[in-house]
Write an enzyme that holds these catalytic residues in place. Structure first.
Site, PDB file in Angstrom:
ATOM      1  N   HIS A   1      -6.163  -2.895 -12.179  1.00 28.62           N
ATOM      2  CA  HIS A   1      -5.560  -1.625 -12.596  1.00 28.62           C
ATOM      3  C   HIS A   1      -6.481  -0.893 -13.577  1.00 28.62           C
ATOM      4  O   HIS A   1      -6.708   0.320 -13.446  1.00 28.62           O
ATOM      5  CB  HIS A   1      -4.201  -1.907 -13.247  1.00 28.62           C
ATOM      6  CG  HIS A   1      -3.593  -0.739 -13.960  1.00 28.62           C
ATOM      7  ND1 HIS A   1      -2.595   0.039 -13.409  1.00 28.62           N
ATOM      8  CD2 HIS A   1      -3.831  -0.218 -15.199  1.00 28.62           C
ATOM      9  CE1 HIS A   1      -2.256   0.986 -14.263  1.00 28.62           C
ATOM     10  NE2 HIS A   1      -2.988   0.851 -15.362  1.00 28.62           N
ATOM     11  N   GLU A   2      -7.037  -1.605 -14.535  1.00 34.58           N
ATOM     12  CA  GLU A   2      -7.916  -0.974 -15.520  1.00 34.58           C
ATOM     13  C   GLU A   2      -9.215  -0.502 -14.873  1.00 34.58           C
ATOM     14  O   GLU A   2      -9.734   0.571 -15.210  1.00 34.58           O
ATOM     15  CB  GLU A   2      -8.209  -1.936 -16.675  1.00 34.58           C
ATOM     16  CG  GLU A   2      -6.975  -2.390 -17.437  1.00 34.58           C
ATOM     17  CD  GLU A   2      -6.135  -1.250 -17.951  1.00 34.58           C
ATOM     18  OE1 GLU A   2      -6.679  -0.134 -18.175  1.00 34.58           O
ATOM     19  OE2 GLU A   2      -4.916  -1.439 -18.125  1.00 34.58           O
TER      20      GLU A   2
END
Length: 288
Positions: free
Chosen positions: A130-131
């Protein structure tokens, strides 16, 4: 669609900023405000990542000091076809993570020690994917620009409170109204942009790690821990950075409220499960 929405929201914030400058000081005020904002954005472009990492006392790690965590990030970066960012750990019991940096070539990811302890390798991969999606989408730069413009709007609003405004554009009464309403409107736009980018990063992270269920499971654990655990004192001292984290570090809100920097976790989990169904996946293979 999310990219178009983000662009429209950024345009709305910029228009609000320029309009406030005009109403305070006419065309000259608008131009001065524009120059100040450009300078602030230029400074933030080059220095925001260093500043936020310093705020949270993040320490850079490598395979010798955090082998599993670093190997997961490196493999995910390879999956995403992007450079490996600098990798940091924040010594904080609250499970959370964020990404920062002006572009994929100058980026960093940071996870708290609480996150690394709590999650399985698969769940940690979902979070870090996600990051990385934020970095790949250049959301980190978007959010830096948004926060800087919002700060400039608040600065101009405070100026209006003390010095009044352009009489031809509403005078003192109009300036006072803007001083109250402009920062609120800017904050709402900033939060809307943040929520939009979180959904996009969830979908991108699911693609990078290969299994949306890993991120869905991690979000559920992180959200529950954020509700039960002690407050993140660094985040409480720097609330303007709350939008950077994967879960709001300030509280555990249960819905997509107007004043929330993050979408409701339940809504994000539901969206990820729909993506998993479309991909024909359940728990999937273990990470390794």
């Amino acid at each position: 669609m999310n990219t178009i929405k983000t662009g429209m929201l950024l345009a709305a914030m910029t228009a609000l900023f320029m309009g406030l400058g005009y109403l305070i000081g006419g065309m000259g005020g608008a131009m001065i405000a524009f120059v100040v904002a450009a300078g602030m954005n230029l400074f933030a472009y080059w220095n925001a990542d260093k500043m936020v990492l310093r705020m949270y006392s993040a320490r850079e790690v490598d395979e010798a000091s955090a082998p599993n965590y670093v190997r997961i990030v490196k493999r995910l970066a390879q999956n995403a076809g992007m450079p490996v960012p600098k990798i940091y750990i924040i010594d904080n019991p609250q499970p959370n993570a964020f990404a920062t940096g002006r572009n994929p070539e100058n980026a960093a990811v940071a996870a708290t020690s609480g996150l690394i302890r709590m999650l399985s390798p698969e769940e940690l991969a979902g979070v870090m994917a996600h990051e990385l999606a934020h970095i790949k989408n250049r959301d980190t730069l978007t959010m830096t620009v948004t926060a800087t413009i919002a700060g400039a709007i608040s600065m101009l609003a405070n100026f209006a409170l003390f010095f009044g405004g352009n009489r031809n554009a509403g005078g003192i009464i109009g300036s006072l109204a803007l001083a109250i309403l402009a920062p609120l409107a800017a904050g709402l736009v900033q939060m809307a942009i943040s929520r939009t980018r979180e959904y996009s990063a969830d979908a991108g992270g699911a693609e990078i790690c290969g299994n949306p269920i890993w991120l869905a499971s991690a979000l559920e654990k992180i959200d529950n821990a954020a509700r039960r655990g002690a407050p993140n004192e660094d985040a409480e001292a720097n609330p303007a950075t709350a939008h950077m984290f994967i879960i709001n570090p300030l509280n555990g809100q249960g819905r997509d409220s107007l004043f929330s920097t993050h979408p409701a976790t339940g809504n994000r989990i539901s969206a990820l499960r729909r993506i998993a169904q479309a991909m024909g996946q359940a728990a999937g293979r273990p990470w390794g």
